[in-house]
Design a protein around this motif. Structure first.
Motif, PDB file in Angstrom:
ATOM      1  N   ASP A 216     117.141  85.674 -10.377  1.00 19.29           N
ATOM      2  CA  ASP A 216     116.733  85.128 -11.680  1.00 19.29           C
ATOM      3  C   ASP A 216     117.951  84.799 -12.538  1.00 19.29           C
ATOM      4  O   ASP A 216     117.994  83.774 -13.203  1.00 19.29           O
ATOM      5  CB  ASP A 216     115.867  86.153 -12.431  1.00 19.29           C
TER       6      ASP A 216
ATOM      7  N   ASN B  17     118.751  81.123 -13.943  1.00 18.87           N
ATOM      8  CA  ASN B  17     118.915  80.874 -15.386  1.00 18.87           C
ATOM      9  C   ASN B  17     120.294  80.305 -15.693  1.00 18.87           C
ATOM     10  O   ASN B  17     120.434  79.399 -16.504  1.00 18.87           O
ATOM     11  CB  ASN B  17     118.694  82.168 -16.177  1.00 18.87           C
TER      12      ASN B  17
ATOM     13  N   ARG C 248     120.402  76.726 -14.811  1.00 22.24           N
ATOM     14  CA  ARG C 248     119.684  75.917 -15.819  1.00 22.24           C
ATOM     15  C   ARG C 248     120.577  75.683 -17.029  1.00 22.24           C
ATOM     16  O   ARG C 248     120.623  74.584 -17.570  1.00 22.24           O
ATOM     17  CB  ARG C 248     118.399  76.627 -16.265  1.00 22.24           C
TER      18      ARG C 248
END
Ligand SMILES: [Zn+2]
Length: 211
Positions: free
Chosen positions: A9, A13, A16
């Motif tokens: 994760d 992230n 992104r």
């Protein structure tokens, strides 16, 4: 140490943020930050990436000093020293996520496909050792229709090579195999797109362990 899925994760992230041109200020590499790091490292992920100058793992995942344990070699191939580096990091630091990070338009893949299509006599032995590790996962593609479309061929070859490296890490070491079975170690394959900046985690095999 955080779990493999939590680390995954974090990387998703971070990528992104990278794609959106937002940087985590904690990730900025400064000398002041380096002196505030703990004595021992606790990297959240181990990255086996290509040496390509356009794919620095810390930048494309927006991570800072001390966050990633990075092994880079042309074509993100797996030879004994790469396996040894991963074994070292999982045992020494408890890191539970390993990412094989290939990328679009990889020069090592190009070189291997060219060598398979038009073998040369005078390639250096050292360079050949890289080509020979990429070759098994891509040579079958030259027997399909892909051989008539070089761009599509490269695209499929990049992914086949990433899958092969991930599988070699999953099954080429007793230490890693045991940790995958019993202690939550996860080895995933991902492709970074030079065109979009996006990392696609396309080879994530969930662990069946209690980790
Ligand atoms: Zn490359």
């Amino acid at each position: 140490m955080i779990s493999a899925l939590q680390a995954l994760d974090e990387l998703r992230n971070g990528n992104r943020r990278f794609v959106s041109d937002i940087r985590n200020s904690n990730a900025l590499p400064t000398h002041a930050r380096s002196t505030s790091l703990p004595i021992g490292q606790e990297p959240l992920a181990i990255i086996l990436g290509c040496s390509d100058a356009r794919v620095p793992a810390e930048i494309v995942f927006d991570q800072g000093l001390g966050d990633l344990f990075v092994i880079r070699v042309a074509g993100n191939i797996v030879a004994p020293s790469q396996i040894g580096s991963v074994e070292f990091a999982v045992e020494r630091f408890g890191t539970r996520l390993v990412v094989v990070l290939g990328h679009s338009q990889c020069g090592a893949i190009h070189a291997t496909l060219e060598e398979l299509q038009r073998p040369t006599e005078n390639q250096s032995r050292n360079l050949r050792s890289i080509v020979n590790r990429v070759r098994p996962s891509v040579e079958g593609l030259l027997e399909t229709e892909l051989k008539n479309d070089f761009d599509a061929l490269v695209h499929h070859a990049v992914r086949a090579n990433i899958r092969a490296s991930a599988n070699q890490l999953r099954h080429g070491s007793e230490i890693l195999e045991t940790l995958i079975e019993k202690d939550g170690l996860l080895v995933v394959g991902a492709e970074y797109s030079l065109e979009t900046g996006v990392v696609d985690f396309f080879d994530v095999q969930p662990t069946t362990s209690n980790g």
